[in-house]
Design a protein around this motif. Structure first.
Motif, mmCIF file in Angstrom:
data_model
loop_
_atom_site.group_PDB
_atom_site.id
_atom_site.type_symbol
_atom_site.label_atom_id
_atom_site.label_comp_id
_atom_site.label_asym_id
_atom_site.label_seq_id
_atom_site.Cartn_x
_atom_site.Cartn_y
_atom_site.Cartn_z
ATOM 1 N N LEU A 210 -2.492 -40.150 22.218
ATOM 2 C CA LEU A 210 -3.643 -39.880 21.838
ATOM 3 C C LEU A 210 -4.401 -40.255 22.850
ATOM 4 N N THR A 211 -5.732 -39.604 23.018
ATOM 5 C CA THR A 211 -6.749 -40.003 23.768
ATOM 6 C C THR A 211 -7.557 -41.413 23.227
ATOM 7 N N ALA A 212 -8.459 -41.927 24.165
ATOM 8 C CA ALA A 212 -9.073 -43.148 23.736
ATOM 9 C C ALA A 212 -10.098 -42.652 22.583
ATOM 10 N N SER A 213 -10.848 -41.503 22.887
ATOM 11 C CA SER A 213 -11.565 -40.853 21.784
ATOM 12 C C SER A 213 -11.005 -40.645 20.334
ATOM 13 N N GLN A 214 -9.635 -40.103 20.336
ATOM 14 C CA GLN A 214 -8.919 -40.095 19.142
ATOM 15 C C GLN A 214 -8.512 -41.267 18.673
ATOM 16 N N ILE A 215 -7.951 -42.319 19.318
ATOM 17 C CA ILE A 215 -7.878 -43.466 18.663
ATOM 18 C C ILE A 215 -8.903 -44.104 18.089
ATOM 19 N N ASN A 216 -10.171 -44.154 18.799
ATOM 20 C CA ASN A 216 -11.427 -44.645 18.158
ATOM 21 C C ASN A 216 -11.774 -43.921 16.896
ATOM 22 N N THR A 217 -11.562 -42.677 16.720
ATOM 23 C CA THR A 217 -11.845 -41.748 15.660
ATOM 24 C C THR A 217 -11.031 -42.236 14.221
ATOM 25 N N ARG A 218 -9.683 -42.558 14.538
ATOM 26 C CA ARG A 218 -8.845 -42.897 13.722
ATOM 27 C C ARG A 218 -9.359 -44.326 13.099
ATOM 28 N N LEU A 219 -9.423 -45.200 13.958
ATOM 29 C CA LEU A 219 -9.545 -46.634 13.659
ATOM 30 C C LEU A 219 -11.041 -46.765 13.007
#
Length: 96
Positions: A44-53
């Motif tokens: 995943l991208t950093a943005s995708q990880i951030n959104t999920r967390l």
């Protein structure tokens, strides 16, 4: 596969269990040898990880996700062998 540093402040106790479970679900491998820091491997991208967390956090909690890599990575020798070995295997750093 990319490596990311995930660090957070959960204010007023927060829901650590939900956050940790989501981190483990996102990661193909993880390192959690500092109290509020994980290093994870993910496609995943950093943005995708951030959104999920963010879905596991309260509105006043804070999180930072940033990609890390390679020869500009270093750490202290006071980590356990297991922690140092994971870093060596996954980040290819220069140990100090």
């Amino acid at each position: 596969m990319k490596s990311y540093l995930v660090t957070y402040d959960l204010i007023d106790g927060g829901d650590y269990d939900s956050l940790f479970e989501e981190i483990k679900e996102i990661a193909s491998g993880h390192w959690h040898c500092l109290e509020s820091v994980w290093i994870i491997n993910s496609n995943l991208t950093a943005s995708q990880i951030n959104t999920r967390l963010l879905k596991t956090l309260d509105s006043n909690d804070r999180i930072l996700v940033t990609q890390i890599h390679g020869p500009n990575t270093s750490w202290s020798r006071t980590f356990s062998d297991e922690c140092r070995d994971w870093l060596k295997k996954n980040l290819h750093p220069v140990e100090s």
